[in-house]
Scaffold this motif. Structure first.
Motif, PDB file in Angstrom:
ATOM      1  N   GLY A 172      -1.973  40.431 -10.061  1.00 39.91           N
ATOM      2  CA  GLY A 172      -0.929  39.953 -10.957  1.00 39.91           C
ATOM      3  C   GLY A 172       0.277  40.864 -10.945  1.00 39.91           C
ATOM      4  O   GLY A 172       1.363  40.482 -11.387  1.00 39.91           O
ATOM      5  N   TYR A 176      -0.755  35.672  -6.759  1.00 38.97           N
ATOM      6  CA  TYR A 176      -1.257  36.185  -8.030  1.00 38.97           C
ATOM      7  C   TYR A 176      -0.162  36.811  -8.871  1.00 38.97           C
ATOM      8  O   TYR A 176      -0.349  37.043 -10.059  1.00 38.97           O
ATOM      9  CB  TYR A 176      -2.357  37.212  -7.769  1.00 38.97           C
ATOM     10  N   ASP A 192       1.152  40.417  -3.182  1.00 41.65           N
ATOM     11  CA  ASP A 192      -0.291  40.283  -3.011  1.00 41.65           C
ATOM     12  C   ASP A 192      -0.726  40.963  -1.717  1.00 41.65           C
ATOM     13  O   ASP A 192       0.057  41.101  -0.767  1.00 41.65           O
ATOM     14  CB  ASP A 192      -0.698  38.811  -2.910  1.00 41.65           C
TER      15      ASP A 192
END
Length: 232
Positions: free
Chosen positions: A63, A38, A42
């Motif tokens: 993100g 992402y 992560d």
């Protein structure tokens, strides 16, 4: 002995045995080992099955940078992971530099559930050297953290004592609500681990200053009234 990974960075912080005999472990990954990356780090979740000697990996992220610090078997083929994020995991509101939270994963359907996070406008973080979360007997999940802000602004008596305080956050899955508080000195307190004895919680950590006469390791007990006591 088993190991797995990719060409980037993976770290494992905790593991637990599940009711079905499998082993779940968690940490972080900068690569693609359990699906899509992402962005940044992560959350990494692995499940080892001793019956067929296999490991399956899963990852999830906002993100930005996300890390899971402990994993708990909460029943119904589901685990709960305590985490720190620099972003908005699962669409949760991002409060400050780093927030703490709990996210659920069903390993039978292999699907991520809801994430719940809290924080301050400063930095809130967990320590990799201990076990910063515990599953209580009533199903709630308690997290011991270090906080640089006012961790419970809804309480007029709550305050930030110093540069870093000991923070306590308890998540109730049945109501999807948080209970939170903090304690500290004018210096810095770092929370490392938490354990439960009934409804009483015991937090351990260390201090970079003077805290109720202590100057190194600290042990704090929190009673059923959500009050700190027994500082040693």
């Amino acid at each position: 002995f088993y190991q797995a990974g990719d060409e980037l960075d993976e770290e494992i912080y905790a593991c637990t045995e599940l009711a079905n005999g499998k082993i779940a472990f968690c940490g972080r990954t900068a690569g693609v080992i359990g699906g899509t990356n992402y962005g940044g780090y992560d959350i990494l979740l692995g499940i080892y099955d001793p019956a067929d000697d296999s490991i399956v990996f899963y990852q999830y992220g906002s993100g930005l940078n996300d890390r899971a610090f402990n994993v708990h078997d909460v029943g119904n083929n589901t685990v709960a992971l305590s985490y720190v994020t620099s972003g908005s995991l699962g669409g949760q509101t991002h409060v400050g530099a780093d927030d703490v939270g709990v996210v659920f994963f069903n390993y039978s359907t292999e699907t991520w559930g809801n994430a719940y996070q809290v924080g301050t406008t400063g930095s809130d973080f967990l320590d990799t050297q201990g076990k910063p979360s515990v599953l209580m007997g009533d199903g709630r999940i308690a997290i011991a953290l270090s906080t640089a802000g006012n961790f419970n602004p809804e309480d007029p008596n709550n305050q930030n004592y110093g540069f870093l305080d000991l923070g306590l956050a308890i998540f109730d899955p049945s109501t999807e609500t948080w209970q939170r508080t903090q304690i500290g000195s004018q210096s810095s307190e770092i929370a490392t681990s938490i354990s439960a004895r009934g409804e009483t919680l015991m937090l351990t950590g260390y201090i970079e200053g003077t805290f109720e006469g202590e100057s190194e390791g600290i042990f704090v007990e929190c009673d059923t009234g959500f009050s700190f006591k027994g500082i040693t």
